[in-house]
Design an enzyme around this catalytic site. Structure first.
Site, short mmCIF file in Angstrom:
data_model
loop_
_atom_site.label_atom_id
_atom_site.label_comp_id
_atom_site.label_asym_id
_atom_site.label_seq_id
_atom_site.Cartn_x
_atom_site.Cartn_y
_atom_site.Cartn_z
N HIS A 39 23.51 -55.63 -24.33
CA HIS A 39 23.70 -56.87 -25.12
C HIS A 39 25.17 -57.08 -25.50
O HIS A 39 25.48 -57.57 -26.58
CB HIS A 39 22.84 -56.87 -26.39
CG HIS A 39 21.37 -56.80 -26.14
ND1 HIS A 39 20.57 -57.90 -26.04
CD2 HIS A 39 20.54 -55.74 -25.96
CE1 HIS A 39 19.32 -57.54 -25.82
NE2 HIS A 39 19.27 -56.22 -25.76
N ASN A 57 13.78 -60.25 -28.37
CA ASN A 57 14.21 -60.74 -27.06
C ASN A 57 13.53 -62.07 -26.76
O ASN A 57 12.68 -62.52 -27.52
CB ASN A 57 13.82 -59.73 -25.97
CG ASN A 57 14.78 -58.54 -25.90
OD1 ASN A 57 15.86 -58.56 -26.47
ND2 ASN A 57 14.38 -57.51 -25.18
N HIS A 62 19.74 -54.15 -36.78
CA HIS A 62 18.97 -52.89 -36.76
C HIS A 62 17.51 -53.21 -37.09
O HIS A 62 17.23 -53.75 -38.18
CB HIS A 62 19.56 -51.95 -37.82
CG HIS A 62 18.93 -50.60 -37.86
ND1 HIS A 62 17.91 -50.21 -37.01
CD2 HIS A 62 19.18 -49.53 -38.65
CE1 HIS A 62 17.56 -48.98 -37.30
NE2 HIS A 62 18.31 -48.54 -38.28
N TYR A 106 19.95 -47.72 -33.53
CA TYR A 106 20.83 -48.83 -33.92
C TYR A 106 21.92 -48.43 -34.92
O TYR A 106 23.05 -48.89 -34.83
CB TYR A 106 20.00 -50.03 -34.41
CG TYR A 106 19.31 -50.74 -33.27
CD1 TYR A 106 18.27 -50.12 -32.57
CD2 TYR A 106 19.70 -52.00 -32.85
CE1 TYR A 106 17.64 -50.75 -31.51
CE2 TYR A 106 19.07 -52.64 -31.79
CZ TYR A 106 18.04 -52.01 -31.13
OH TYR A 106 17.42 -52.62 -30.07
FE1 HDE Z 1 17.92 -52.77 -28.30
N1 HDE Z 1 19.74 -51.90 -28.60
N2 HDE Z 1 17.15 -50.98 -27.82
N3 HDE Z 1 16.14 -53.64 -27.83
N4 HDE Z 1 18.68 -54.55 -28.70
C1 HDE Z 1 20.87 -52.55 -28.93
O1 HDE Z 1 22.32 -51.81 -30.62
C2 HDE Z 1 17.72 -49.79 -28.07
C3 HDE Z 1 15.00 -53.00 -27.45
C4 HDE Z 1 18.00 -55.73 -28.80
O2 HDE Z 1 23.05 -58.97 -30.90
C5 HDE Z 1 21.98 -51.60 -29.27
O3 HDE Z 1 23.95 -52.70 -31.88
C6 HDE Z 1 16.82 -48.73 -27.76
C7 HDE Z 1 13.87 -53.85 -27.57
C8 HDE Z 1 18.91 -56.82 -29.11
O4 HDE Z 1 23.95 -57.15 -31.69
C9 HDE Z 1 21.34 -50.22 -29.14
C10 HDE Z 1 15.67 -49.33 -27.31
C11 HDE Z 1 14.35 -55.04 -28.04
C12 HDE Z 1 20.15 -56.22 -29.22
C13 HDE Z 1 19.94 -50.58 -28.71
C14 HDE Z 1 15.89 -50.73 -27.35
C15 HDE Z 1 15.77 -54.89 -28.19
C16 HDE Z 1 19.98 -54.81 -28.97
C17 HDE Z 1 23.25 -51.84 -28.53
C18 HDE Z 1 14.40 -48.66 -26.83
C19 HDE Z 1 13.58 -56.33 -28.33
C20 HDE Z 1 21.47 -56.90 -29.50
C21 HDE Z 1 24.23 -52.40 -29.55
C22 HDE Z 1 13.85 -47.76 -27.74
C23 HDE Z 1 12.54 -56.18 -29.31
C24 HDE Z 1 21.72 -57.03 -30.96
C25 HDE Z 1 23.53 -52.36 -30.80
C26 HDE Z 1 23.01 -57.77 -31.20
C27 HDE Z 1 21.01 -53.87 -29.03
C28 HDE Z 1 19.01 -49.62 -28.51
C29 HDE Z 1 14.91 -51.67 -26.92
C30 HDE Z 1 16.59 -55.97 -28.63
C31 HDE Z 1 22.03 -49.25 -28.24
C32 HDE Z 1 17.11 -47.25 -27.90
C33 HDE Z 1 12.41 -53.49 -27.27
C34 HDE Z 1 18.57 -58.28 -29.27
O5 HDE Z 1 21.31 -49.58 -30.37
#
Ligand code: HDE
Length: 711
Positions: free
Chosen positions: A80, A153, A344, A367
């Site tokens: 993202h 999402n 987060h 997060y």
């Molecule tokens: Fe994320 N995800 N994600 N994700 N995600 C990040 O956090 C993560 C997942 C989502 O505009 C990171 O600050 C793991 C699902 C959005 O700043 C990180 C898993 C969904 C955004 C991270 C998931 C999301 C992130 C990268 C599986 C939808 C952008 C930078 C367990 C429900 C937020 C950050 C923004 C961002 C980890 C799965 C949505 C690395 C470990 C499911 C919208 O922390």
């Protein structure tokens, strides 16, 4: 100010904007200073030993400026990274006290400030807005009780069931590690290699290969919280809840060819569109919806509510609309706000709680951890965009970039020296208490059998698509797998598609020169080295529905044309009447109407009126617009001789857009579209504005794809 002293946010007064205002600065009428506040007399020349002499290390003004510059970048988000943000507000339609004690979901008079960040997943920070990709839809609510982040999402399901697989998924989809190719694209070997071995991903893959993967604008996407969360009411009773964002602009997609061309013509298209619509006062709006399931119904579904690869069809549990979010202010500074905002899923308020979805549980760790390296340390909550409305008072101290100056000697609890401050809140005074869930289990690394149906919902999704949506999915798979170099990977995917739908597998197989075959049964996934395959095989469950119309974008067209982009393609000598009427009335309907001409400056009408040209045929393209109108008059002769004008029309036709023309404007259409047959859906000749607006509302006339023209 303490939480319970806080006034409800009155309409119009936005406490988050007031808070941010304290940090804002601009340079109108100010002297330039160093970071120490010293006035700068010369910002052009560094200190040297003589006019042509070497620069001196002593030049602290130069050193400070350069050092700051050298450190201007922070690590981009691992996923993202590319995003666009906006401020807004959320207003509740009806109190939800029966289900949740969250204050912002109980008081309809309160406007809760929000900051939203939309994002792509795969690409780097500077990558295109237009890949086929999942879009992030993250909302930070600055509530009276603290920040609540709904980090979702634009699809209601995810690729994997357990957070343990997330680094693998991301490594597979990101550019390949040896040559960092391709940027922001899933069409490559490592992604499909992983997916072809991960049957649980099939459902999200179907959504990604559908037109959801190429949204027309950020304004025309749905958002989903994906996981099942809990609402907790005042009595401590739990209900399961899934969150939905429904855009009042409708749900619209791009044609794949259009998306690829847009990526070149305006790589910032989504970001620009969001920015422009807010600047123009055409504020994007989404309604917040919830699907609520009583705790006692947890096991009444033919799938597991804890499995993030499953949705609850709206036909089984309707979405209840409870409020509206309006995005009405662009950020002042991209870095300070959009880049530094830290979301987060663990930022919750009392009344909203987690379930044991193993993907959600893993996210709760990731997060905060990621912000530590991205934003430099544990004080990222003090960055203005991340600050809560209630003051932060606790015994956490120090660390890099600490802003707060806590007074006194006491930074521990319990204490008597500070009269026990800061106090713990009594249960009756608010505060977060976790839902008391009885857990009595062995410590194991296992997945529940109830998670092993990987294909019934992908099939349901495909069955629910309209004819053109099915065609787009077939084409998307054909494209993506066609880009895969290794034939065994293509083959595994085509065979996997057979589990979803035979027609789909055959169409994609045809394109790739492959015949789909049944995968060895049972189909297994996620088996530990010493695991028993029998415990991991996919069992297709019988669903009570054969179709779920709610997942089809064809059923989610809007009833208005607000903020749609309409090009009036014209040149000097245009007839006044139809041209001015169309322009005025489309604007009144809320469309963004632009005059496109062979050159910049002004277009002079037949009667001598002058209208400013918004863009020239050199600097814009039909892919920027949702529809085109060619008014009649002398100007049409100029356009008929202009290859750019002919291309503009033929490309708009190829991408199935509504096109209107009157009088001799029709000649441009017949020259640009060899097989044009009038009357034809989406082609409005000498028509009323209402007729054209009706066609614009329908967005696209996909049947044209059956007889495509070269453009
Ligand atoms: Fe994320 N995800 N994600 N994700 N995600 C990040 O956090 C993560 C997942 C989502 O505009 C990171 O600050 C793991 C699902 C959005 O700043 C990180 C898993 C969904 C955004 C991270 C998931 C999301 C992130 C990268 C599986 C939808 C952008 C930078 C367990 C429900 C937020 C950050 C923004 C961002 C980890 C799965 C949505 C690395 C470990 C499911 C919208 O922390």
């Amino acid at each position: 100010m303490k939480i319970n002293e806080q006034e409800p946010f009155e309409n119009g007064a936005n406490p988050k904007q007031e808070q941010l205002g304290k940090y804002k600065g601009d340079s109108h009428g100010e002297f330039m200073t160093t970071n120490q506040g010293l006035k700068v007399n010369d910002d052009q020349n560094s200190l040297k030993a003589g006019e042509r002499g070497p620069s001196l290390l002593e030049d602290f003004i130069f050193r400070e400026k350069m050092t700051h510059f050298d450190h201007e970048r922070i690590p981009e988000r691992i996923v993202h990274a590319r995003g666009s943000g906006a401020h807004g507000e959320f207003q509740l339609y009806k109190p939800m006290g029966k289900y949740t004690k969250a204050k912002f979901l109980n008081d309809t008079s309160v406007k809760t400030p929000v900051f939203v960040r939309f994002s792509t997943v795969q690409g780097s920070r500077g990558s295109t807005d237009l890949p086929r990709d999942i879009r992030g839809f993250a909302v930070k609510f600055y509530t009276q009780e603290g920040n609540y982040d709904l980090v979702g999402n634009n699809t209601p399901v995810f690729f994997i069931q357990d957070a343990m697989k997330f680094p693998d998924l991301v490594h597979a989809v990101k550019p390949e590690p040896d040559n960092e190719i391709p940027q922001a694209a899933s069409a490559h070997d490592t992604f499909w290699d992983f997916i072809s071995l991960m049957p649980e991903a099939m459902h999200n893959i179907m959504w990604l290969m559908s037109d959801r993967g190429i949204p027309r604008t950020l304004r025309s996407m749905e958002g989903f919280g994906i996981h099942t969360f809990r609402f907790i009411n005042d009595e401590g009773k739990s209900h399961f809840v899934k969150f939905h964002w429904k855009p009042l602009q409708g749900v619209l997609g791009l044609a794949w060819d259009e998306a690829q061309r847009l990526a070149g013509k305006d790589t910032d298209y989504h970001r620009r569109d969001l920015w422009d619509s807010i600047e123009n006062g055409l504020y994007p709006e989404w309604e917040l919806g919830v699907q609520i399931v009583p705790q006692e119904d947890e096991h009444k579904f033919p799938f597991d509510l804890l499995d993030p690869t499953k949705l609850i069809p709206e036909e089984m549990v309707p979405v209840e609309i409870i409020g509206k979010m309006t995005l009405n202010r662009n950020p002042d500074n991209f870095f300070a706000e959009t880049e530094q905002v830290a979301f987060h899923p663990g930022h919750v308020v009392p009344g909203i709680d987690f379930t044991n979805d193993p993907l959600l549980q893993g996210r709760l760790f990731s997060y905060t951890d990621t912000q530590l390296s991205r934003l430099g340390g544990p004080n990222f909550h003090e960055i203005p965009i991340n600050r809560s409305i209630p003051d932060v008072t606790n015994n956490q101290r120090d660390g890099i970039h600490r802003m707060q100056i806590p007074k006194g000697k006491v930074s521990y609890h319990p204490n008597s020296m500070a009269q026990g401050c800061p106090f713990q809140a009594m249960m009756t005074e608010g505060g977060f208490t976790s839902f008391e869930e009885r857990i009595d289990s062995s410590k194991i690394r296992k997945r529940s059998q109830s998670f092993f149906d990987h294909f019934s919902q992908p099939t349901l999704f495909y069955n629910s698509m309209s004819v053109h949506e099915k065609r787009h999915i077939q084409n998307a798979f054909s494209f993506e797998l066609g880009k895969v170099q290794r034939v065994p990977i293509r083959k595994r995917m085509v065979d996997m598609l057979l589990e979803v739908d035979e027609e789909l597998a055959k169409k994609v197989g045809d394109h790739l020169g492959l015949v789909p075959e049944r995968l060895p049964q049972p189909i297994t996934g996620s088996i530990p080295a010493d695991g028993d395959p029998a415990e991991h095989h996919s069992v297709k469950v019988e669903l009570p529905l054969s179709e779920a119309p709610s997942v089809s974008m064809a059923n989610k067209l809007p009833d208005n044309i607000r903020a749609r982009r309409i090009a009036i393609l014209t040149a000097d000598g245009v007839n006044d009447e139809a041209f001015t009427r169309m322009k005025k009335e489309l604007c009144e309907l809320g469309a963004i109407v632009q005059i496109i001409a062979p050159r910049h400056g002004f277009v002079t009408t037949k009667s001598g009126e002058q209208y400013p040209v918004d863009d020239s045929l050199l600097t814009t393209a039909s892919v920027i617009f949702d529809a085109v109108y060619v008014p009649g008059g002398e100007g049409v002769h100029t356009l008929l001789e202009h290859s750019g004008a002919i291309h503009f029309i033929s490309e708009a036709y190829k991408h199935c857009k509504p096109i209107a023309a009157d009088e001799n404007g029709v000649e441009l259409l017949t020259k640009s579209i060899p097989q044009l047959a009038v009357p034809e859906d989406g082609i409005v000749i000498d028509g009323e504005v209402q007729e054209f607006a009706g066609a614009i509302m329908l967005h696209r006339f996909w049947d044209r794809e059956m007889n495509p023209i070269p453009a």
